[in-house]
Design an enzyme around this catalytic site. Sequence first.
Site, PDB file in Angstrom:
ATOM      1  N   MET A   1      45.504  84.167  54.741  1.00  0.00           N
ATOM      2  CA  MET A   1      44.132  84.813  55.121  1.00  0.00           C
ATOM      3  C   MET A   1      44.057  86.068  55.938  1.00  0.00           C
ATOM      4  O   MET A   1      44.720  86.242  57.011  1.00  0.00           O
ATOM      5  CB  MET A   1      43.423  83.586  55.804  1.00  0.00           C
TER       6      MET A   1
ATOM      7  N   MET B   1      34.209  75.053  50.209  1.00  0.00           N
ATOM      8  CA  MET B   1      34.036  74.762  51.484  1.00  0.00           C
ATOM      9  C   MET B   1      33.074  73.360  51.811  1.00  0.00           C
ATOM     10  O   MET B   1      32.422  73.266  51.184  1.00  0.00           O
ATOM     11  CB  MET B   1      33.235  75.966  52.104  1.00  0.00           C
TER      12      MET B   1
ATOM     13  N   ASP C   1      35.953  79.401  45.794  1.00  0.00           N
ATOM     14  CA  ASP C   1      36.076  79.003  47.302  1.00  0.00           C
ATOM     15  C   ASP C   1      35.245  77.619  47.503  1.00  0.00           C
ATOM     16  O   ASP C   1      34.172  77.813  47.429  1.00  0.00           O
ATOM     17  CB  ASP C   1      35.433  80.261  48.289  1.00  0.00           C
TER      18      ASP C   1
ATOM     19  N   HIS D   1      40.582  77.965  46.090  1.00  0.00           N
ATOM     20  CA  HIS D   1      40.821  78.199  47.288  1.00  0.00           C
ATOM     21  C   HIS D   1      40.003  76.840  48.077  1.00  0.00           C
ATOM     22  O   HIS D   1      38.750  76.863  48.313  1.00  0.00           O
ATOM     23  CB  HIS D   1      40.630  79.347  47.894  1.00  0.00           C
TER      24      HIS D   1
ATOM     25  N   HIS E   1      38.757  83.628  41.561  1.00  0.00           N
ATOM     26  CA  HIS E   1      38.700  82.899  43.031  1.00  0.00           C
ATOM     27  C   HIS E   1      37.466  81.975  43.015  1.00  0.00           C
ATOM     28  O   HIS E   1      36.388  82.587  43.337  1.00  0.00           O
ATOM     29  CB  HIS E   1      39.163  83.849  43.952  1.00  0.00           C
TER      30      HIS E   1
ATOM     31  N   MET F   1      39.047  75.114  51.350  1.00  0.00           N
ATOM     32  CA  MET F   1      38.874  75.276  52.511  1.00  0.00           C
ATOM     33  C   MET F   1      38.044  73.816  53.149  1.00  0.00           C
ATOM     34  O   MET F   1      36.998  73.948  53.504  1.00  0.00           O
ATOM     35  CB  MET F   1      37.877  76.469  53.034  1.00  0.00           C
TER      36      MET F   1
ATOM     37  N   SER G   1      36.260  87.110  43.797  1.00  0.00           N
ATOM     38  CA  SER G   1      35.834  85.695  44.643  1.00  0.00           C
ATOM     39  C   SER G   1      34.188  85.440  44.249  1.00  0.00           C
ATOM     40  O   SER G   1      33.375  86.320  44.628  1.00  0.00           O
ATOM     41  CB  SER G   1      36.144  85.602  46.182  1.00  0.00           C
TER      42      SER G   1
ATOM     43  N   ASP H   1      43.311  87.297  51.200  1.00  0.00           N
ATOM     44  CA  ASP H   1      41.948  87.113  50.815  1.00  0.00           C
ATOM     45  C   ASP H   1      41.217  87.308  51.934  1.00  0.00           C
ATOM     46  O   ASP H   1      41.365  86.722  53.343  1.00  0.00           O
ATOM     47  CB  ASP H   1      41.901  85.562  50.427  1.00  0.00           C
TER      48      ASP H   1
HETATM   49  C1  DX5 Z   1      36.501  83.629  52.990  1.00  0.00           C
HETATM   50  C2  DX5 Z   1      36.890  83.214  51.211  1.00  0.00           C
HETATM   51  C3  DX5 Z   1      36.961  84.581  50.516  1.00  0.00           C
HETATM   52  C4  DX5 Z   1      35.939  85.367  50.511  1.00  0.00           C
HETATM   53  C5  DX5 Z   1      36.206  86.859  50.476  1.00  0.00           C
HETATM   54  O1  DX5 Z   1      36.607  82.555  53.550  1.00  0.00           O
HETATM   55  O2  DX5 Z   1      38.021  82.658  51.240  1.00  0.00           O
HETATM   56  O3  DX5 Z   1      37.423  84.268  49.307  1.00  0.00           O
HETATM   57  O4  DX5 Z   1      35.182  85.371  49.431  1.00  0.00           O
HETATM   58  O5  DX5 Z   1      35.259  87.793  50.462  1.00  0.00           O
HETATM   59  P1  DX5 Z   1      35.424  89.193  50.751  1.00  0.00           P
HETATM   60  O6  DX5 Z   1      36.098  89.732  49.879  1.00  0.00           O
HETATM   61  O7  DX5 Z   1      33.801  89.592  50.856  1.00  0.00           O
HETATM   62  O8  DX5 Z   1      35.871  89.454  52.391  1.00  0.00           O
HETATM   63 ZN    ZN Z   2      39.037  82.478  49.354  1.00  0.00          ZN
END
Ligand code: DX5
Ligand code: ZN
Length: 222
Positions: free
Chosen positions: A135, A35, A33, A64, A31, A66, A8, A173
């Site tokens: 998750m 947000m 993210d 991903h 990956h 969010m 990620s 994840d």
């Molecule tokens: C959290 C993200 C993850 C995050 C995971 O909301 O969706 O993808 O980057 O990070 P680690 O591996 O550090 O928990």
């Molecule tokens: Zn993620």
Amino acid sequence: MSVRINPSILAADFANFERELGRIASADLVHVDIMDNHFVPNLTFGPAMTERLQELATIPLDIHLMIDDPDRWAPGYAELGAYSVTFHAEAARDAVALARKLRDIGARAGIALKPGTPVEPYLELLAEFDQVLVMTVEPGFGGQSFIESTMPKLHLLREAVSSTGLDVWLQVDGGITEKTIVIAAEAGADTFVAGSSVFKADDPAAQIDLLRETARAHVHAH
Ligand code: DX5
Ligand code: ZN
């Protein structure tokens, strides 16, 4: 069964994405993210940055989302060429219609469940999705601890995937390390997102190998 390791880039240096992508070139997918500071209390970036990542990356993008209102925003990520687009069940108005739209555009369609969201309603809809993301932390931040009480959802999903013979990837994840990946693999996951564990390692490529080998040794032979 094949396993996938998806670092990620939330844990990467945001000012050096090109270099950071180079450090994880041996991974399966990257990956990404997204947000929006509404669905989760954190903000990353959107379609313009993702488009640039798509141009720079040598491995496929695993998006991903969010975000609120994925019904409106998710298709744009598929259109820019992302290999896989995963939206949250809690945020979607019509998850099945959205997944169908993503597939029509040519992306793999994924649905994500927060730790407290039950999986049962989705077990009979598995044919509509290419990936289910369980998750293993509350979405929003990297570097949190793995929540083991989410594992029964993976057991149910693995059972359902095996009995239907569908090619649905089961992704975890949050808090994935060389230790917790054993638990997730044994529970039925085959696709592993790892942020801190990969990017904070001195040698990310070696960490990717370690995660992959550990996962391979513990995934069930289904
Ligand atoms: C959290 C993200 C993850 C995050 C995971 O909301 O969706 O993808 O980057 O990070 P680690 O591996 O550090 O928990
Ligand atoms: Zn993620």
